[in-house]
Write a protein that holds these residues in place. Structure first.
Motif, PDB file in Angstrom:
ATOM      1  N   THR A  73       0.847  -1.139   0.089  1.00 28.23           N
ATOM      2  CA  THR A  73      -0.105  -0.132   0.199  1.00 28.23           C
ATOM      3  C   THR A  73       0.810   1.254  -0.002  1.00 28.23           C
ATOM      4  O   THR A  73       1.928   1.249   0.692  1.00 28.23           O
ATOM      5  CB  THR A  73      -1.018  -0.066   1.174  1.00 28.23           C
ATOM      6  OG1 THR A  73      -1.761  -0.992   1.307  1.00 28.23           O
ATOM      7  CG2 THR A  73      -1.713   1.294   1.273  1.00 28.23           C
ATOM      8  N   ALA A  74       0.417   2.220  -0.712  1.00 30.07           N
ATOM      9  CA  ALA A  74       1.276   3.508  -0.881  1.00 30.07           C
ATOM     10  C   ALA A  74       0.105   4.640  -0.286  1.00 30.07           C
ATOM     11  O   ALA A  74      -0.949   4.759  -1.001  1.00 30.07           O
ATOM     12  CB  ALA A  74       1.747   3.746  -2.293  1.00 30.07           C
ATOM     13  N   MET A  75       0.372   5.027   0.849  1.00 32.05           N
ATOM     14  CA  MET A  75      -0.374   6.207   1.335  1.00 32.05           C
ATOM     15  C   MET A  75      -0.215   7.438   0.511  1.00 32.05           C
ATOM     16  O   MET A  75       0.952   8.108   0.432  1.00 32.05           O
ATOM     17  CB  MET A  75       0.130   6.323   2.942  1.00 32.05           C
ATOM     18  CG  MET A  75      -0.380   4.990   3.526  1.00 32.05           C
ATOM     19  SD  MET A  75      -1.816   4.172   3.453  1.00 32.05           S
ATOM     20  CE  MET A  75      -2.800   5.491   4.174  1.00 32.05           C
ATOM     21  N   ILE A 113      -4.960 -10.801  -8.774  1.00 34.88           N
ATOM     22  CA  ILE A 113      -4.324  -9.631  -8.542  1.00 34.88           C
ATOM     23  C   ILE A 113      -5.516  -8.760  -8.353  1.00 34.88           C
ATOM     24  O   ILE A 113      -6.169  -8.518  -9.182  1.00 34.88           O
ATOM     25  CB  ILE A 113      -3.250  -9.099  -9.781  1.00 34.88           C
ATOM     26  CG1 ILE A 113      -2.443 -10.166  -9.995  1.00 34.88           C
ATOM     27  CG2 ILE A 113      -2.721  -7.720  -9.486  1.00 34.88           C
ATOM     28  CD1 ILE A 113      -1.396 -10.378  -8.988  1.00 34.88           C
ATOM     29  N   LEU A 114      -5.337  -7.914  -7.119  1.00 36.71           N
ATOM     30  CA  LEU A 114      -6.641  -6.939  -6.770  1.00 36.71           C
ATOM     31  C   LEU A 114      -5.683  -5.560  -6.613  1.00 36.71           C
ATOM     32  O   LEU A 114      -4.606  -5.369  -6.252  1.00 36.71           O
ATOM     33  CB  LEU A 114      -7.092  -7.517  -5.536  1.00 36.71           C
ATOM     34  CG  LEU A 114      -7.240  -8.744  -5.399  1.00 36.71           C
ATOM     35  CD1 LEU A 114      -7.681  -8.893  -3.751  1.00 36.71           C
ATOM     36  CD2 LEU A 114      -8.829  -9.133  -6.091  1.00 36.71           C
ATOM     37  N   GLY A 115      -6.502  -4.575  -6.843  1.00 36.57           N
ATOM     38  CA  GLY A 115      -6.119  -3.310  -6.478  1.00 36.57           C
ATOM     39  C   GLY A 115      -7.166  -2.427  -6.124  1.00 36.57           C
ATOM     40  O   GLY A 115      -8.339  -2.678  -6.392  1.00 36.57           O
ATOM     41  N   GLY A 116      -6.803  -1.209  -5.469  1.00 36.93           N
ATOM     42  CA  GLY A 116      -7.881  -0.456  -4.889  1.00 36.93           C
ATOM     43  C   GLY A 116      -7.505   0.723  -4.186  1.00 36.93           C
ATOM     44  O   GLY A 116      -6.320   1.126  -3.869  1.00 36.93           O
ATOM     45  N   VAL A 150      -1.951  -2.973  -4.207  1.00 37.54           N
ATOM     46  CA  VAL A 150      -2.185  -3.891  -4.999  1.00 37.54           C
ATOM     47  C   VAL A 150      -1.573  -5.022  -4.361  1.00 37.54           C
ATOM     48  O   VAL A 150      -0.741  -5.021  -3.235  1.00 37.54           O
ATOM     49  CB  VAL A 150      -1.061  -3.547  -6.313  1.00 37.54           C
ATOM     50  CG1 VAL A 150       0.311  -3.378  -5.779  1.00 37.54           C
ATOM     51  CG2 VAL A 150      -1.111  -4.487  -7.458  1.00 37.54           C
ATOM     52  N   GLU A 151      -2.412  -6.138  -4.436  1.00 36.99           N
ATOM     53  CA  GLU A 151      -2.237  -7.328  -3.802  1.00 36.99           C
ATOM     54  C   GLU A 151      -2.341  -8.875  -4.544  1.00 36.99           C
ATOM     55  O   GLU A 151      -3.199  -8.534  -5.505  1.00 36.99           O
ATOM     56  CB  GLU A 151      -3.369  -7.477  -2.600  1.00 36.99           C
ATOM     57  CG  GLU A 151      -3.369  -8.762  -1.727  1.00 36.99           C
ATOM     58  CD  GLU A 151      -4.439  -8.535  -0.707  1.00 36.99           C
ATOM     59  OE1 GLU A 151      -4.156  -9.503   0.332  1.00 36.99           O
ATOM     60  OE2 GLU A 151      -5.633  -7.912  -0.828  1.00 36.99           O
ATOM     61  N   TYR A 152      -1.442  -9.553  -4.490  1.00 35.02           N
ATOM     62  CA  TYR A 152      -1.813 -10.948  -4.912  1.00 35.02           C
ATOM     63  C   TYR A 152      -2.424 -11.599  -3.949  1.00 35.02           C
ATOM     64  O   TYR A 152      -2.165 -11.527  -2.684  1.00 35.02           O
ATOM     65  CB  TYR A 152      -0.265 -11.597  -5.194  1.00 35.02           C
ATOM     66  CG  TYR A 152      -0.449 -13.175  -5.622  1.00 35.02           C
ATOM     67  CD1 TYR A 152      -1.011 -13.464  -6.687  1.00 35.02           C
ATOM     68  CD2 TYR A 152      -0.105 -13.940  -4.340  1.00 35.02           C
ATOM     69  CE1 TYR A 152      -0.971 -14.905  -6.786  1.00 35.02           C
ATOM     70  CE2 TYR A 152      -0.246 -15.246  -4.596  1.00 35.02           C
ATOM     71  CZ  TYR A 152      -0.708 -15.893  -5.769  1.00 35.02           C
ATOM     72  OH  TYR A 152      -0.757 -17.071  -6.021  1.00 35.02           O
TER      73      TYR A 152
END
Length: 164
Positions: A105-107, A150-153, A116-118
């Motif tokens: 995570t980038a704040m 792969i997820l992002g948000g 972004v996550e696997y």
């Protein structure tokens, strides 16, 4: 805690079936048509974060690598296309599976970040079908499902930031 929807794709394939009848086991190779699987899951994770580039404004770090693991309750519906007669049979099953993830995570602000996550899911489902071509036959299908995503948000954090 999170909730998610997964629809793994099981395309038409050639496979070997085994059956027991009349005191013996028979192996038959055949073409399995597409199967539709829909799963709704609810998971509870143990998530570990490593704070990088901490400051009074970003005590949790501007960059936060994460790893997570936890159980997920999987509500699965399986619909057969034309493998058995009559076609379009369906069944449901509920089981506990495993969810594992890693990401970063980038704040952007002390309370809002992008991530972004696997994610890897593993679960099983047992469904039953009948085949009118085999009178009185009930067929048990044991499925083991593995899903990679792969997820992002956006991530919204509460309680972060400098005390005022």
């Amino acid at each position: 805690m999170d909730a998610f929807y997964v629809e793994p794709s099981i395309k038409s394939q050639t496979t070997t079936f085994s059956g027991v009848g009349f005191g013996s086991t028979a192996l038959v190779t055949g073409r399995l048509q597409e199967i539709k699987i829909e799963t709704i899951g609810v998971g509870i994770d143990l998530k570990l974060r490593a704070p990088i580039d901490t400051s009074p404004e970003y005590p949790g770090g501007r960059i936060q690598p994460t790893v997570s693991v936890g159980p997920a309750l999987m509500f699965t519906r399986v619909e057969d296309t034309n493998n058995f007669s009559p076609g379009r049979q369906d069944d449901t099953d509920t089981r506990v599976g495993l969810k594992v993830g890693a990401g970063v995570t980038a704040m952007l602000t002390p309370a809002i970040g992008v991530f972004v996550e696997y994610r890897y899911l593993w679960y099983q489902a047992k469904i039953k079908t009948v085949d009118t071509n085999l009178p009185g036959a009930s067929i048990q299908n044991d499925l083991t499902i593995q899903n990679h995503a792969i997820l992002g948000g956006l991530s919204f954090r509460f309680g972060y930031g400098a005390a005022k």
